[in-house]
Design a protein around this motif. Structure first.
Motif, PDB file in Angstrom:
ATOM      1  N   LYS A  16      -5.958  -2.741  -4.645  1.00  0.00           N
ATOM      2  CA  LYS A  16      -5.286  -1.432  -4.674  1.00  0.00           C
ATOM      3  C   LYS A  16      -3.760  -1.571  -4.708  1.00  0.00           C
ATOM      4  O   LYS A  16      -3.085  -0.808  -5.394  1.00  0.00           O
ATOM      5  CB  LYS A  16      -5.685  -0.609  -3.456  1.00  0.00           C
ATOM      6  CG  LYS A  16      -7.107  -0.138  -3.469  1.00  0.00           C
ATOM      7  CD  LYS A  16      -7.415   0.663  -2.225  1.00  0.00           C
ATOM      8  CE  LYS A  16      -8.864   1.065  -2.163  1.00  0.00           C
ATOM      9  NZ  LYS A  16      -9.179   1.814  -0.955  1.00  0.00           N
ATOM     10  N   SER A  17      -3.220  -2.539  -3.961  1.00  0.00           N
ATOM     11  CA  SER A  17      -1.769  -2.727  -3.918  1.00  0.00           C
ATOM     12  C   SER A  17      -1.219  -3.105  -5.287  1.00  0.00           C
ATOM     13  O   SER A  17      -0.173  -2.603  -5.705  1.00  0.00           O
ATOM     14  CB  SER A  17      -1.390  -3.811  -2.911  1.00  0.00           C
ATOM     15  OG  SER A  17      -1.758  -3.443  -1.619  1.00  0.00           O
ATOM     16  N   GLU A  18      -1.914  -3.990  -5.975  1.00  0.00           N
ATOM     17  CA  GLU A  18      -1.448  -4.419  -7.290  1.00  0.00           C
ATOM     18  C   GLU A  18      -1.566  -3.298  -8.321  1.00  0.00           C
ATOM     19  O   GLU A  18      -0.689  -3.139  -9.173  1.00  0.00           O
ATOM     20  CB  GLU A  18      -2.195  -5.673  -7.746  1.00  0.00           C
ATOM     21  CG  GLU A  18      -1.814  -6.889  -6.931  1.00  0.00           C
ATOM     22  CD  GLU A  18      -2.303  -8.197  -7.529  1.00  0.00           C
ATOM     23  OE1 GLU A  18      -2.746  -8.208  -8.698  1.00  0.00           O
ATOM     24  OE2 GLU A  18      -2.219  -9.210  -6.816  1.00  0.00           O
ATOM     25  N   CYS A  19      -2.619  -2.523  -8.245  1.00  0.00           N
ATOM     26  CA  CYS A  19      -2.766  -1.387  -9.159  1.00  0.00           C
ATOM     27  C   CYS A  19      -1.674  -0.346  -8.914  1.00  0.00           C
ATOM     28  O   CYS A  19      -1.111   0.210  -9.861  1.00  0.00           O
ATOM     29  CB  CYS A  19      -4.150  -0.758  -9.012  1.00  0.00           C
ATOM     30  SG  CYS A  19      -5.485  -1.794  -9.641  1.00  0.00           S
ATOM     31  N   LEU A  20      -1.375  -0.112  -7.651  1.00  0.00           N
ATOM     32  CA  LEU A  20      -0.303   0.826  -7.322  1.00  0.00           C
ATOM     33  C   LEU A  20       1.034   0.303  -7.834  1.00  0.00           C
ATOM     34  O   LEU A  20       1.840   1.060  -8.385  1.00  0.00           O
ATOM     35  CB  LEU A  20      -0.251   1.065  -5.812  1.00  0.00           C
ATOM     36  CG  LEU A  20       0.839   2.010  -5.315  1.00  0.00           C
ATOM     37  CD1 LEU A  20       0.697   3.390  -5.961  1.00  0.00           C
ATOM     38  CD2 LEU A  20       0.780   2.121  -3.795  1.00  0.00           C
ATOM     39  N   ALA A  21       1.280  -0.999  -7.664  1.00  0.00           N
ATOM     40  CA  ALA A  21       2.527  -1.596  -8.154  1.00  0.00           C
ATOM     41  C   ALA A  21       2.638  -1.443  -9.670  1.00  0.00           C
ATOM     42  O   ALA A  21       3.713  -1.137 -10.196  1.00  0.00           O
ATOM     43  CB  ALA A  21       2.598  -3.064  -7.751  1.00  0.00           C
ATOM     44  N   ARG A  22       1.537  -1.633 -10.378  1.00  0.00           N
ATOM     45  CA  ARG A  22       1.527  -1.449 -11.831  1.00  0.00           C
ATOM     46  C   ARG A  22       1.886  -0.003 -12.182  1.00  0.00           C
ATOM     47  O   ARG A  22       2.712   0.254 -13.062  1.00  0.00           O
ATOM     48  CB  ARG A  22       0.151  -1.811 -12.394  1.00  0.00           C
ATOM     49  CG  ARG A  22       0.058  -1.660 -13.902  1.00  0.00           C
ATOM     50  CD  ARG A  22      -1.364  -1.627 -14.391  1.00  0.00           C
ATOM     51  NE  ARG A  22      -2.072  -0.529 -13.731  1.00  0.00           N
ATOM     52  CZ  ARG A  22      -3.350  -0.562 -13.388  1.00  0.00           C
ATOM     53  NH1 ARG A  22      -4.081  -1.623 -13.621  1.00  0.00           N
ATOM     54  NH2 ARG A  22      -3.916   0.477 -12.795  1.00  0.00           N
ATOM     55  N   ILE A  69       3.572   2.069 -10.352  1.00  0.00           N
ATOM     56  CA  ILE A  69       4.985   2.279 -10.000  1.00  0.00           C
ATOM     57  C   ILE A  69       5.879   1.788 -11.134  1.00  0.00           C
ATOM     58  O   ILE A  69       6.872   2.440 -11.482  1.00  0.00           O
ATOM     59  CB  ILE A  69       5.332   1.575  -8.669  1.00  0.00           C
ATOM     60  CG1 ILE A  69       4.681   2.318  -7.498  1.00  0.00           C
ATOM     61  CG2 ILE A  69       6.839   1.473  -8.472  1.00  0.00           C
ATOM     62  CD1 ILE A  69       4.758   1.596  -6.173  1.00  0.00           C
ATOM     63  N   LEU A  70       5.539   0.648 -11.729  1.00  0.00           N
ATOM     64  CA  LEU A  70       6.339   0.135 -12.847  1.00  0.00           C
ATOM     65  C   LEU A  70       6.324   1.101 -14.024  1.00  0.00           C
ATOM     66  O   LEU A  70       7.350   1.307 -14.678  1.00  0.00           O
ATOM     67  CB  LEU A  70       5.827  -1.243 -13.278  1.00  0.00           C
ATOM     68  CG  LEU A  70       6.110  -2.381 -12.305  1.00  0.00           C
ATOM     69  CD1 LEU A  70       5.441  -3.657 -12.793  1.00  0.00           C
ATOM     70  CD2 LEU A  70       7.597  -2.590 -12.109  1.00  0.00           C
ATOM     71  N   VAL A  71       5.191   1.725 -14.289  1.00  0.00           N
ATOM     72  CA  VAL A  71       5.105   2.720 -15.367  1.00  0.00           C
ATOM     73  C   VAL A  71       6.013   3.910 -15.044  1.00  0.00           C
ATOM     74  O   VAL A  71       6.759   4.393 -15.896  1.00  0.00           O
ATOM     75  CB  VAL A  71       3.641   3.166 -15.579  1.00  0.00           C
ATOM     76  CG1 VAL A  71       3.567   4.364 -16.521  1.00  0.00           C
ATOM     77  CG2 VAL A  71       2.801   2.010 -16.087  1.00  0.00           C
ATOM     78  N   THR A  72       5.961   4.352 -13.789  1.00  0.00           N
ATOM     79  CA  THR A  72       6.795   5.480 -13.358  1.00  0.00           C
ATOM     80  C   THR A  72       8.277   5.133 -13.456  1.00  0.00           C
ATOM     81  O   THR A  72       9.088   5.947 -13.914  1.00  0.00           O
ATOM     82  CB  THR A  72       6.449   5.881 -11.911  1.00  0.00           C
ATOM     83  OG1 THR A  72       5.063   6.219 -11.853  1.00  0.00           O
ATOM     84  CG2 THR A  72       7.288   7.059 -11.445  1.00  0.00           C
ATOM     85  N   ILE A  73       8.632   3.933 -13.037  1.00  0.00           N
ATOM     86  CA  ILE A  73      10.039   3.496 -13.101  1.00  0.00           C
ATOM     87  C   ILE A  73      10.518   3.482 -14.551  1.00  0.00           C
ATOM     88  O   ILE A  73      11.650   3.890 -14.845  1.00  0.00           O
ATOM     89  CB  ILE A  73      10.203   2.101 -12.469  1.00  0.00           C
ATOM     90  CG1 ILE A  73       9.956   2.144 -10.971  1.00  0.00           C
ATOM     91  CG2 ILE A  73      11.593   1.543 -12.740  1.00  0.00           C
ATOM     92  CD1 ILE A  73       9.840   0.775 -10.336  1.00  0.00           C
ATOM     93  N   ALA A  74       9.678   3.028 -15.459  1.00  0.00           N
ATOM     94  CA  ALA A  74      10.058   2.973 -16.870  1.00  0.00           C
ATOM     95  C   ALA A  74      10.349   4.368 -17.415  1.00  0.00           C
ATOM     96  O   ALA A  74      11.232   4.538 -18.256  1.00  0.00           O
ATOM     97  CB  ALA A  74       8.942   2.314 -17.680  1.00  0.00           C
ATOM     98  N   GLN A  75       9.636   5.362 -16.915  1.00  0.00           N
ATOM     99  CA  GLN A  75       9.833   6.731 -17.386  1.00  0.00           C
ATOM    100  C   GLN A  75      11.029   7.399 -16.718  1.00  0.00           C
ATOM    101  O   GLN A  75      11.808   8.080 -17.369  1.00  0.00           O
ATOM    102  CB  GLN A  75       8.581   7.555 -17.124  1.00  0.00           C
ATOM    103  CG  GLN A  75       7.379   7.105 -17.922  1.00  0.00           C
ATOM    104  CD  GLN A  75       6.092   7.778 -17.473  1.00  0.00           C
ATOM    105  OE1 GLN A  75       6.045   8.427 -16.437  1.00  0.00           O
ATOM    106  NE2 GLN A  75       5.036   7.593 -18.248  1.00  0.00           N
ATOM    107  N   ARG A  76      11.169   7.203 -15.412  1.00  0.00           N
ATOM    108  CA  ARG A  76      12.182   7.938 -14.655  1.00  0.00           C
ATOM    109  C   ARG A  76      13.469   7.171 -14.422  1.00  0.00           C
ATOM    110  O   ARG A  76      14.476   7.752 -14.020  1.00  0.00           O
ATOM    111  CB  ARG A  76      11.612   8.358 -13.308  1.00  0.00           C
ATOM    112  CG  ARG A  76      10.468   9.330 -13.457  1.00  0.00           C
ATOM    113  CD  ARG A  76      10.107   9.934 -12.146  1.00  0.00           C
ATOM    114  NE  ARG A  76       8.988  10.865 -12.348  1.00  0.00           N
ATOM    115  CZ  ARG A  76       8.140  11.188 -11.413  1.00  0.00           C
ATOM    116  NH1 ARG A  76       8.255  10.689 -10.209  1.00  0.00           N
ATOM    117  NH2 ARG A  76       7.165  12.027 -11.672  1.00  0.00           N
ATOM    118  N   LYS A  77      13.442   5.858 -14.585  1.00  0.00           N
ATOM    119  CA  LYS A  77      14.620   4.999 -14.385  1.00  0.00           C
ATOM    120  C   LYS A  77      15.180   5.097 -12.967  1.00  0.00           C
ATOM    121  O   LYS A  77      16.367   4.999 -12.740  1.00  0.00           O
ATOM    122  CB  LYS A  77      15.726   5.334 -15.378  1.00  0.00           C
ATOM    123  CG  LYS A  77      15.318   5.381 -16.814  1.00  0.00           C
ATOM    124  CD  LYS A  77      14.976   4.024 -17.337  1.00  0.00           C
ATOM    125  CE  LYS A  77      14.745   4.095 -18.836  1.00  0.00           C
ATOM    126  NZ  LYS A  77      13.640   3.336 -19.287  1.00  0.00           N
TER     127      LYS A  77
END
Length: 94
Positions: free
Chosen positions: A53-59, A61-69
């Motif tokens: 679950k932690s790794e999926c959440l981290a993945r 989060i990376l998608v969200t960061i790419a969108q929101r910067k």
């Protein structure tokens, strides 16, 4: 037997507290961009474990960061937790 179980429980609680303290210290001391670069590098080396679950959440989060910067403290803590769990260099927990 009850006394031994109490000691084990207390030791586990101490370990959890020290782990969380280490995460908080790393969150405060490591720049956001370094954390993002390190987690991307870690995922390139070893792909995301879809059952963790932690790794999926981290993945995610990376998608969200790419969108929101933008990286929040809570997101950064989650990324660092994954790096610590993966024993990434610079993110060791003793």
């Amino acid at each position: 037997m009850g006394m031994h179980a109490d000691e084990c429980f207390e030791k586990a609680m101490q370990e959890m507290f020290l782990f969380q303290l280490a995460i908080e210290e790393l969150t405060a001391s490591i720049p956001d961009q370094k954390v993002v670069d390190d987690i991307l590098s870690s995922f390139r080396t070893t792909p995301v474990d879809k059952y963790d679950k932690s790794e999926c959440l981290a993945r995610d989060i990376l998608v969200t960061i790419a969108q929101r910067k933008n990286l929040s403290k809570k997101q950064k803590s989650c990324l660092i937790k994954v790096l610590v769990e993966r024993n990434t260099s610079g993110y060791e927990f003793y």
